[in-house]
Design a protein around this motif. Structure first.
Motif, PDB file in Angstrom:
ATOM      1  N   ARG A 104     -87.303   9.138  -5.827  1.00 37.40           N
ATOM      2  CA  ARG A 104     -87.691   9.431  -4.446  1.00 37.40           C
ATOM      3  C   ARG A 104     -86.485   9.765  -3.583  1.00 37.40           C
ATOM      4  NH1 ARG A 104     -92.936   5.670  -3.099  1.00 37.40           N
ATOM      5  NH2 ARG A 104     -94.141   6.371  -4.870  1.00 37.40           N
ATOM      6  N   GLU A 105     -85.322   9.787  -4.207  1.00 36.18           N
ATOM      7  CA  GLU A 105     -84.129  10.167  -3.476  1.00 36.18           C
ATOM      8  C   GLU A 105     -83.793  11.618  -3.759  1.00 36.18           C
ATOM      9  OE1 GLU A 105     -80.815   7.398  -3.458  1.00 36.18           O
ATOM     10  OE2 GLU A 105     -82.064   5.971  -4.532  1.00 36.18           O
ATOM     11  N   ASN A 106     -82.956  12.199  -2.904  1.00 38.04           N
ATOM     12  CA  ASN A 106     -82.496  13.556  -3.075  1.00 38.04           C
ATOM     13  C   ASN A 106     -80.996  13.555  -3.275  1.00 38.04           C
ATOM     14  OD1 ASN A 106     -85.121  14.398  -2.321  1.00 38.04           O
ATOM     15  ND2 ASN A 106     -84.553  14.325  -0.165  1.00 38.04           N
ATOM     16  N   ILE A 107     -80.482  14.650  -3.801  1.00 38.09           N
ATOM     17  CA  ILE A 107     -79.054  14.863  -3.780  1.00 38.09           C
ATOM     18  C   ILE A 107     -78.774  16.006  -2.812  1.00 38.09           C
ATOM     19  CG2 ILE A 107     -79.183  16.337  -5.844  1.00 38.09           C
ATOM     20  CD1 ILE A 107     -76.264  15.590  -6.398  1.00 38.09           C
ATOM     21  N   VAL A 108     -77.756  15.829  -1.989  1.00 40.10           N
ATOM     22  CA  VAL A 108     -77.363  16.840  -1.017  1.00 40.10           C
ATOM     23  C   VAL A 108     -75.895  17.147  -1.231  1.00 40.10           C
ATOM     24  CG1 VAL A 108     -77.113  17.419   1.427  1.00 40.10           C
ATOM     25  CG2 VAL A 108     -79.048  16.028   0.659  1.00 40.10           C
ATOM     26  N   ILE A 109     -75.558  18.424  -1.399  1.00 42.54           N
ATOM     27  CA  ILE A 109     -74.169  18.834  -1.492  1.00 42.54           C
ATOM     28  C   ILE A 109     -73.916  19.883  -0.423  1.00 42.54           C
ATOM     29  CG2 ILE A 109     -73.802  18.278  -3.921  1.00 42.54           C
ATOM     30  CD1 ILE A 109     -74.495  21.097  -4.660  1.00 42.54           C
ATOM     31  N   ALA A 110     -72.731  19.850   0.164  1.00 42.26           N
ATOM     32  CA  ALA A 110     -72.462  20.723   1.305  1.00 42.26           C
ATOM     33  C   ALA A 110     -71.013  21.160   1.333  1.00 42.26           C
ATOM     34  CB  ALA A 110     -72.806  20.007   2.614  1.00 42.26           C
ATOM     35  N   THR A 111     -70.785  22.345   1.887  1.00 43.28           N
ATOM     36  CA  THR A 111     -69.443  22.798   2.200  1.00 43.28           C
ATOM     37  C   THR A 111     -69.247  22.663   3.704  1.00 43.28           C
ATOM     38  OG1 THR A 111     -67.890  24.646   2.124  1.00 43.28           O
ATOM     39  CG2 THR A 111     -70.192  25.205   2.397  1.00 43.28           C
ATOM     40  N   THR A 112     -68.111  22.145   4.106  1.00 44.07           N
ATOM     41  CA  THR A 112     -67.898  21.762   5.495  1.00 44.07           C
ATOM     42  C   THR A 112     -66.614  22.365   6.036  1.00 44.07           C
ATOM     43  OG1 THR A 112     -69.007  19.667   5.037  1.00 44.07           O
ATOM     44  CG2 THR A 112     -67.758  19.803   7.077  1.00 44.07           C
ATOM     45  N   ALA A 113     -66.666  22.865   7.264  1.00 47.06           N
ATOM     46  CA  ALA A 113     -65.483  23.396   7.938  1.00 47.06           C
ATOM     47  C   ALA A 113     -64.575  22.248   8.357  1.00 47.06           C
ATOM     48  CB  ALA A 113     -65.898  24.228   9.155  1.00 47.06           C
ATOM     49  N   SER A 114     -63.364  22.583   8.793  1.00 49.13           N
ATOM     50  CA  SER A 114     -62.372  21.553   9.114  1.00 49.13           C
ATOM     51  C   SER A 114     -62.788  20.687  10.291  1.00 49.13           C
ATOM     52  CB  SER A 114     -61.022  22.202   9.413  1.00 49.13           C
ATOM     53  OG  SER A 114     -61.114  23.097  10.503  1.00 49.13           O
ATOM     54  N   ASP A 115     -63.703  21.199  11.132  1.00 51.27           N
ATOM     55  CA  ASP A 115     -64.149  20.400  12.269  1.00 51.27           C
ATOM     56  C   ASP A 115     -65.412  19.611  11.961  1.00 51.27           C
ATOM     57  OD1 ASP A 115     -65.984  22.404  12.139  1.00 51.27           O
ATOM     58  OD2 ASP A 115     -65.890  22.963  14.250  1.00 51.27           O
ATOM     59  N   GLY A 116     -65.842  19.621  10.694  1.00 49.32           N
ATOM     60  CA  GLY A 116     -66.995  18.822  10.290  1.00 49.32           C
ATOM     61  C   GLY A 116     -68.308  19.544  10.291  1.00 49.32           C
ATOM     62  N   ALA A 117     -68.342  20.793  10.726  1.00 50.40           N
ATOM     63  CA  ALA A 117     -69.600  21.537  10.757  1.00 50.40           C
ATOM     64  C   ALA A 117     -69.970  22.014   9.365  1.00 50.40           C
ATOM     65  CB  ALA A 117     -69.476  22.731  11.701  1.00 50.40           C
ATOM     66  N   ASP A 118     -71.243  21.860   8.996  1.00 48.18           N
ATOM     67  CA  ASP A 118     -71.714  22.301   7.686  1.00 48.18           C
ATOM     68  C   ASP A 118     -71.864  23.816   7.668  1.00 48.18           C
ATOM     69  OD1 ASP A 118     -71.798  19.757   6.736  1.00 48.18           O
ATOM     70  OD2 ASP A 118     -73.950  19.488   7.049  1.00 48.18           O
TER      71      ASP A 118
END
Length: 255
Positions: A104-118
């Motif tokens: 029931r859980e998900n995996i989330v992967i993200a690339t993020t800018a230096s200011d924290g914005a996805d």
């Protein structure tokens, strides 16, 4: 992008909603793999100032990491019933936000800018079509249930994004799997104290179910063109090597 508030939420199999794009008849069967034609080629970059430093785009040959769901981490019978054996690769530069057994859980992967914005976010979650004991889940039943659950996800997205719109939707069936997916766009809903400038989002969502099984996976990829500047349309997102890496290495059960 509010990752913790925006995980994919599957509707129950008894829910039924109407997908706007289906009403418009905009089926194109351009789902899941590279697509040469589409309906959303316009640039969706933010009209505000350039707030985020550009993120570096993943290219083929760059370092990658692997994810493998783990049945041993499941603690309850309910989660075990939802478990899907899944593995895939993703860019090593992406951050894992939440990793679970894909019960029931998900995996989330993200690339993020230096200011924290996805810049881009990939969400993967398990999907199952439950049937009465002893009854076979036919391919026709899976297709029906996949489409209905996709409609429920679209309804959730409509509640989370301003100006939400489905721009392409359809089935893509093969001898190995059934896929139902759609491309969408919208504007991130702003909360008090956040930037006054709109943040356009484009996304792709596919529910993938190998044939002769009752389980699969939901794959959702979103991009913020004002942060991930190399992607400004659904065609570019679908052709992005990072998305292609997840897609091409995805293994579901015995697939």
């Amino acid at each position: 992008m509010k990752t913790n508030q925006r995980f994919v939420r599957l509707v129950t199999l008894i829910s039924a909603v109407i997908l706007t794009a289906c009403e418009r008849g905009s089926y194109s069967a351009c789902v899941g793999e590279a697509c040469n034609e589409g309906t959303a080629s316009e640039n969706t970059a933010s009209s505000g100032p350039d707030e985020h430093p550009a993120t570096s785009a993943y290219q083929e040959g760059d370092p990658t990491l692997s994810y493998q769901s783990d049945r041993s981490k499941i603690e309850s019978a309910a989660e075990l019933a939802d478990f899907v054996d899944i593995s895939f690769e993703y860019p090593a530069s992406w951050e894992v936000r939440q990793a679970g057994p894909l019960g029931r859980e998900n995996i989330v992967i993200a690339t993020t800018a230096s200011d924290g914005a996805d810049g881009q976010v990939a969400r993967l979650s398990s999907w199952r079509a439950f049937s009465p004991a002893g009854q076979e889940v036919t391919r026709e039943a899976v297709s029906y249930l996949v489409e209905r659950d996709a409609q429920g996800i679209a309804r959730d997205l409509r509640e989370e994004l301003d100006n939400f719109e489905i721009v392409d939707v359809g089935f893509k069936n093969s001898e190995n799997q059934t896929i139902f997916g759609f491309a969408y766009r919208g504007v991130q809903r702003q909360e008090q104290g956040e930037s006054e400038y709109p943040v356009p989002i484009i996304g792709l969502l596919d529910i993938i179910v190998p044939n002769n099984t009752d389980h699969g996976v939901v794959v959702q990829i979103e991009s913020v063109p004002s942060v991930a500047r190399h992607v400004s349309s659904h065609e570019e997102l679908r052709a992005d090597p990072a998305y292609g890496l997840v897609w091409s290495t995805l293994q579901i059960g015995g697939r």
